[in-house]
Scaffold this motif. Structure first.
Motif, PDB file in Angstrom:
ATOM      1  N   ARG A 247      19.649 -12.858 -41.043  1.00  0.00           N
ATOM      2  CA  ARG A 247      19.658 -11.394 -41.105  1.00  0.00           C
ATOM      3  C   ARG A 247      19.019 -10.751 -39.886  1.00  0.00           C
ATOM      4  NH1 ARG A 247      19.780 -13.368 -46.188  1.00  0.00           N
ATOM      5  NH2 ARG A 247      21.024 -12.234 -47.717  1.00  0.00           N
ATOM      6  N   HIS A 248      17.892 -11.303 -39.446  1.00  0.00           N
ATOM      7  CA  HIS A 248      17.176 -10.677 -38.320  1.00  0.00           C
ATOM      8  C   HIS A 248      17.955 -10.899 -37.017  1.00  0.00           C
ATOM      9  CE1 HIS A 248      14.004  -9.597 -35.527  1.00  0.00           C
ATOM     10  NE2 HIS A 248      13.370  -9.063 -36.559  1.00  0.00           N
ATOM     11  N   PRO A 249      18.072  -9.857 -36.170  1.00  0.00           N
ATOM     12  CA  PRO A 249      18.813 -10.022 -34.904  1.00  0.00           C
ATOM     13  C   PRO A 249      18.271 -11.148 -34.019  1.00  0.00           C
ATOM     14  CG  PRO A 249      18.409  -7.696 -35.340  1.00  0.00           C
ATOM     15  CD  PRO A 249      17.652  -8.451 -36.387  1.00  0.00           C
ATOM     16  N   TYR A 250      16.957 -11.412 -34.095  1.00  0.00           N
ATOM     17  CA  TYR A 250      16.390 -12.501 -33.287  1.00  0.00           C
ATOM     18  C   TYR A 250      16.874 -13.862 -33.813  1.00  0.00           C
ATOM     19  CZ  TYR A 250      12.847 -15.462 -31.042  1.00  0.00           C
ATOM     20  OH  TYR A 250      12.203 -16.438 -30.311  1.00  0.00           O
ATOM     21  N   GLY A 286       5.906  -0.206 -32.226  1.00  0.00           N
ATOM     22  CA  GLY A 286       7.007  -0.249 -33.185  1.00  0.00           C
ATOM     23  C   GLY A 286       7.385  -1.682 -33.500  1.00  0.00           C
ATOM     24  N   CYS A 287       8.673  -1.947 -33.582  1.00  0.00           N
ATOM     25  CA  CYS A 287       9.131  -3.337 -33.773  1.00  0.00           C
ATOM     26  C   CYS A 287       8.934  -4.068 -32.451  1.00  0.00           C
ATOM     27  CB  CYS A 287      10.600  -3.359 -34.189  1.00  0.00           C
ATOM     28  SG  CYS A 287      11.270  -5.043 -34.183  1.00  0.00           S
ATOM     29  N   SER A 288       8.177  -5.166 -32.490  1.00  0.00           N
ATOM     30  CA  SER A 288       7.844  -5.845 -31.238  1.00  0.00           C
ATOM     31  C   SER A 288       9.072  -6.480 -30.581  1.00  0.00           C
ATOM     32  CB  SER A 288       6.767  -6.908 -31.483  1.00  0.00           C
ATOM     33  OG  SER A 288       7.212  -7.810 -32.459  1.00  0.00           O
ATOM     34  N   PHE A 289      10.186  -6.562 -31.311  1.00  0.00           N
ATOM     35  CA  PHE A 289      11.413  -7.141 -30.749  1.00  0.00           C
ATOM     36  C   PHE A 289      12.304  -6.080 -30.116  1.00  0.00           C
ATOM     37  CE2 PHE A 289      15.738  -9.125 -31.583  1.00  0.00           C
ATOM     38  CZ  PHE A 289      15.620 -10.086 -30.596  1.00  0.00           C
ATOM     39  N   HIS A 290      11.905  -4.788 -30.182  1.00  0.00           N
ATOM     40  CA  HIS A 290      12.866  -3.737 -29.804  1.00  0.00           C
ATOM     41  C   HIS A 290      13.265  -3.783 -28.329  1.00  0.00           C
ATOM     42  CE1 HIS A 290       9.521  -0.969 -28.409  1.00  0.00           C
ATOM     43  NE2 HIS A 290      10.461  -0.650 -27.541  1.00  0.00           N
ATOM     44  N   THR A 291      12.372  -4.359 -27.472  1.00  0.00           N
ATOM     45  CA  THR A 291      12.697  -4.401 -26.039  1.00  0.00           C
ATOM     46  C   THR A 291      13.838  -5.379 -25.729  1.00  0.00           C
ATOM     47  OG1 THR A 291      10.939  -6.038 -25.745  1.00  0.00           O
ATOM     48  CG2 THR A 291      10.385  -3.735 -25.250  1.00  0.00           C
ATOM     49  N   ARG A 292      14.149  -6.263 -26.675  1.00  0.00           N
ATOM     50  CA  ARG A 292      15.212  -7.253 -26.432  1.00  0.00           C
ATOM     51  C   ARG A 292      16.315  -7.220 -27.491  1.00  0.00           C
ATOM     52  NH1 ARG A 292      12.109 -12.745 -26.270  1.00  0.00           N
ATOM     53  NH2 ARG A 292      13.792 -13.529 -24.971  1.00  0.00           N
ATOM     54  N   CYS A 293      16.132  -6.367 -28.483  1.00  0.00           N
ATOM     55  CA  CYS A 293      17.057  -6.393 -29.623  1.00  0.00           C
ATOM     56  C   CYS A 293      18.396  -5.736 -29.247  1.00  0.00           C
ATOM     57  CB  CYS A 293      16.436  -5.648 -30.813  1.00  0.00           C
ATOM     58  SG  CYS A 293      17.531  -5.608 -32.241  1.00  0.00           S
ATOM     59  N   PRO A 294      19.516  -6.448 -29.457  1.00  0.00           N
ATOM     60  CA  PRO A 294      20.815  -5.875 -29.092  1.00  0.00           C
ATOM     61  C   PRO A 294      21.250  -4.723 -29.996  1.00  0.00           C
ATOM     62  CG  PRO A 294      21.064  -8.144 -29.929  1.00  0.00           C
ATOM     63  CD  PRO A 294      19.605  -7.836 -29.936  1.00  0.00           C
ATOM     64  N   VAL A 295      20.602  -4.547 -31.153  1.00  0.00           N
ATOM     65  CA  VAL A 295      21.012  -3.454 -32.059  1.00  0.00           C
ATOM     66  C   VAL A 295      19.847  -2.500 -32.333  1.00  0.00           C
ATOM     67  CG1 VAL A 295      22.902  -4.711 -33.163  1.00  0.00           C
ATOM     68  CG2 VAL A 295      20.588  -4.961 -34.066  1.00  0.00           C
ATOM     69  N   ALA A 296      18.911  -2.418 -31.392  1.00  0.00           N
ATOM     70  CA  ALA A 296      17.730  -1.561 -31.602  1.00  0.00           C
ATOM     71  C   ALA A 296      18.134  -0.100 -31.772  1.00  0.00           C
ATOM     72  CB  ALA A 296      16.778  -1.705 -30.414  1.00  0.00           C
ATOM     73  N   GLN A 299      14.289   4.605 -33.908  1.00  0.00           N
ATOM     74  CA  GLN A 299      13.097   4.432 -34.749  1.00  0.00           C
ATOM     75  C   GLN A 299      12.337   3.138 -34.455  1.00  0.00           C
ATOM     76  OE1 GLN A 299      16.261   4.907 -35.720  1.00  0.00           O
ATOM     77  NE2 GLN A 299      16.392   5.671 -37.814  1.00  0.00           N
ATOM     78  N   CYS A 300      13.071   2.153 -33.920  1.00  0.00           N
ATOM     79  CA  CYS A 300      12.456   0.833 -33.701  1.00  0.00           C
ATOM     80  C   CYS A 300      11.338   0.905 -32.661  1.00  0.00           C
ATOM     81  CB  CYS A 300      13.513  -0.169 -33.241  1.00  0.00           C
ATOM     82  SG  CYS A 300      14.909  -0.310 -34.364  1.00  0.00           S
ATOM     83  N   ARG A 301      11.349   1.943 -31.833  1.00  0.00           N
ATOM     84  CA  ARG A 301      10.306   2.071 -30.807  1.00  0.00           C
ATOM     85  C   ARG A 301       8.960   2.482 -31.408  1.00  0.00           C
ATOM     86  NH1 ARG A 301      12.036   3.284 -25.566  1.00  0.00           N
ATOM     87  NH2 ARG A 301      14.261   3.073 -25.273  1.00  0.00           N
ATOM     88  N   ALA A 317      11.932  -9.010 -41.515  1.00  0.00           N
ATOM     89  CA  ALA A 317      11.190  -7.846 -40.989  1.00  0.00           C
ATOM     90  C   ALA A 317      12.079  -7.129 -39.978  1.00  0.00           C
ATOM     91  CB  ALA A 317       9.885  -8.301 -40.329  1.00  0.00           C
ATOM     92  N   CYS A 318      12.885  -6.203 -40.474  1.00  0.00           N
ATOM     93  CA  CYS A 318      13.790  -5.451 -39.593  1.00  0.00           C
ATOM     94  C   CYS A 318      14.104  -4.120 -40.262  1.00  0.00           C
ATOM     95  CB  CYS A 318      15.071  -6.244 -39.371  1.00  0.00           C
ATOM     96  SG  CYS A 318      16.335  -5.319 -38.487  1.00  0.00           S
ATOM     97  N   LEU A 319      14.064  -3.045 -39.494  1.00  0.00           N
ATOM     98  CA  LEU A 319      14.294  -1.721 -40.068  1.00  0.00           C
ATOM     99  C   LEU A 319      15.713  -1.554 -40.602  1.00  0.00           C
ATOM    100  CD1 LEU A 319      12.371   0.523 -37.496  1.00  0.00           C
ATOM    101  CD2 LEU A 319      11.613  -0.261 -39.740  1.00  0.00           C
ATOM    102  N   LEU A 320      16.634  -2.400 -40.166  1.00  0.00           N
ATOM    103  CA  LEU A 320      18.000  -2.332 -40.692  1.00  0.00           C
ATOM    104  C   LEU A 320      18.022  -2.586 -42.193  1.00  0.00           C
ATOM    105  CD1 LEU A 320      19.892  -4.361 -37.927  1.00  0.00           C
ATOM    106  CD2 LEU A 320      20.083  -1.900 -38.366  1.00  0.00           C
ATOM    107  N   PHE A 321      16.954  -3.235 -42.697  1.00  0.00           N
ATOM    108  CA  PHE A 321      16.919  -3.590 -44.122  1.00  0.00           C
ATOM    109  C   PHE A 321      15.868  -2.781 -44.885  1.00  0.00           C
ATOM    110  CE2 PHE A 321      18.460  -7.140 -41.696  1.00  0.00           C
ATOM    111  CZ  PHE A 321      19.621  -7.446 -42.360  1.00  0.00           C
TER     112      PHE A 321
HETATM  113 FE1  SF4 Z   1      16.086  -4.724 -33.877  1.00  0.00          FE
HETATM  114 FE2  SF4 Z   1      15.068  -2.479 -34.810  1.00  0.00          FE
HETATM  115 FE3  SF4 Z   1      15.489  -4.530 -36.450  1.00  0.00          FE
HETATM  116 FE4  SF4 Z   1      13.531  -4.600 -34.653  1.00  0.00          FE
HETATM  117  S1  SF4 Z   1      13.691  -3.220 -36.383  1.00  0.00           S
HETATM  118  S2  SF4 Z   1      14.958  -6.217 -35.112  1.00  0.00           S
HETATM  119  S3  SF4 Z   1      14.486  -3.535 -32.943  1.00  0.00           S
HETATM  120  S4  SF4 Z   1      17.052  -3.372 -35.355  1.00  0.00           S
END
Ligand code: SF4
Length: 327
Positions: A247-250, A286-296, A299-301, A317-321
Motif C-alpha cells: 500500500r505505501h508508495p515506498y 510532514g510525511c518524511s517520505f514526501h521529498t521522494r514520493c511519486p504521489v505526494a 498536505q504531505c508537506r 503510514a500514508c495520508l492516502l489511507f
Molecule cells: Fe506519499 Fe503523502 Fe503518502 Fe507520504 S503521506 S507516502 S508523501 S502520499
C-alpha cells in the motif's frame, strides 16, 4: 486465548545528541529510531527492511540490549528488558548475528573458544561439557568437529557466518536478531545460510528479527515484514499481504525493483525513487517520505501520517489511507 508475544517493542526511540547549545547543553538530536512498535511471537520471523541509515540496525541492537532506548519500552515474555538485564540473564534468551562475518569473530581465538565463549560467560557446564556442546553446534551449522581447533582466518565468508550462528545458538536463545547476516556473502552462499536459519528455527522453535536492506532478502525467511523509513515503520504486514498488495508508495517502489520469475509480469512498471534518503539529523516536515514520493500531495508537506490498520493483516503510514485528508 490470544498468544502472548515473545517480544513486544512498544514505541521505542533512539535519539543521538549532536551539537551543543549554551553551557554545553545538547539541543539537537538525530532521531535514529522514532517510535517503533513491533510484536514478535514465538517461532515467527519478522523481517525489518529499509535503506542504510533508516534505523533498522539500531532497533535490533536495542532489542538485544546492546544499546538502551531513549524512550519507549521493550518487553520479553511480558517482562521489561531492563529487569532481565539486571539479572544478567538477557544474553541467554536474546542473541544477535552480525552482518560482517570477518570482523565479528575474534581472529586470535580458535573457533571452539569463540563458540564456547557465551557458555563460559554464563558459567554453563565444565570444560568437557562445553567441548561436547561446541561439537554439537559445529555439526548443527554444517561444520565438523575438527574445525574447532582452527582460526577464523582459515574459513570462507559463508563458513564464518556459520560459526557466528553456532555462537548465537550456544545458549539456546528464544530470539535471534539477524543483522543483515547474508548481505556480505556471495549470492550462491546466501541461500545456504537462509536455509540453515530456517532449518534451525524449525528444530528449535526460536524467533528471528531479520534485518536486511533489500526486501527480496527477507521474503524467503519472514512471516511478517516491517518496512522502515527514516526511523519509523511506514508499513507492517503479513508477508503474503505485503507482496500481493503493497500500500505505501515506498513499499511499492521497493517491490517494483524485485526481479519476477514470471516472464508475463516482467513488463510491470519500475518505480525509480528520486534523490537520496534525507538525513535523520534534519528529516523533512510532514510525511518524511514526501521529498521522494511519486504521489505526494500538498498536505504531505505538513501532516505526519499515523501507522493505521489498512486491512486485517496490514498497517500503513500514508495520508492516502487517512480519513482526515480529503483526497
Ligand atoms: Fe506519499 Fe503523502 Fe503518502 Fe507520504 S503521506 S507516502 S508523501 S502520499
Amino acid at each position: 486465548m490470544k498468544q502472548q508475544p515473545l517480544v513486544s517493542i512498544i514505541d521505542i526511540k533512539k535519539y543521538f545528541p549532536v551539537g551543543s547549545g549554551l553551557f554545553g547543553k545538547k539541543n539537537h538530536f538525530v532521531k535514529a529510531v522514532d517510535g517503533v512498535s513491533i510484536d514478535i511471537y514465538p517461532g515467527e520471523t519478522v523481517g525489518l527492511v529499509g535503506e542504510s541509515g533508516c534505523g533498522k540496525s539500531t532497533t535490533g541492537r536495542m532489542v538485544v540490549g546492546l544499546t538502551d532506548p531513549t524512550g519507549g519500552e521493550i518487553y520479553f515474555e511480558g517482562k521489561k528488558l531492563s529487569e532481565y538485564r539486571a539479572k544478567k540473564s538477557l544474553g541467554k534468551n536474546l542473541q544477535m548475528i552480525f552482518q560482517d562475518p570477518y570482523s565479528s569473530l575474534n581472529p586470535r581465538m580458535t573457533v571452539a573458544d569463540i563458540i564456547a565463549e557465551p557458555l563460559v560467560l554464563h558459567k554453563v557446564g565444565n570444560a568437557k561439557d562445553r567441548r561436547k556442546r561446541v561439537d554439537e553446534l559445529l555439526e548443527r551449522v554444517g561444520l565438523d568437529s575438527y574445525h574447532g581447533s582452527r582460526y577464523p582466518i582459515e574459513f570462507s565468508g559463508g563458513q564464518r557466518q556459520r560459526i557466528g550462528i553456532a555462537r548465537a545458538l550456544a545458549l539456546q536463545p528464544k530470539l535471534i536478531v539477524c543483522d543483515e547476516p547474508v548481505s556480505a556473502l556471495d549470492v550462491s552462499i546466501q541461500a545456504q545460510i537462509l536455509n540453515l536459519l530456517k532449518e534451525i528455527q524449525k528444530d528449535m522453535g526460536l524467533s528471528y528479527l531479520f534485518i536486511a536492506h533489500g526486501i527480496q532478502a527477507v521474503k524467503h525467511i519472514s512471516d511478517k515484514i516491517a518496512v522502515m523509513y527514516l526511523g519509523k515503520i511506514i508499513e507492517f504486514a503479513d508477508k503474503e499481504e505485503l507482496f500481493a498488495n503493497p500500500r505505501h508508495p515506498y513499499t511499492k517502489a521497493l517491490l517494483s525493483a524485485v526481479p519476477l520469475p514470471n516472464p508475463k509480469m516482467r513488463d510491470r512498471e519500475r518505480i525509480i525513487l528520486q534523490g537520496d534518503l534525507p538525513s535523520p539529523a534534519n528529516p523533512p516536515a510532514g510525511c518524511s517520505f514526501h521529498t521522494r514520493c511519486p504521489v505526494a500531495m500538498e498536505q504531505c508537506r505538513s501532516i505526519d501520517p499515523n501507522l493505521l490498520s489498512t486491512s486485517e493483516q496490514s498497517l500503513t503510514a500514508c495520508l492516502l489511507f487517512e480519513d482526515r485528508v480529503a483526497n
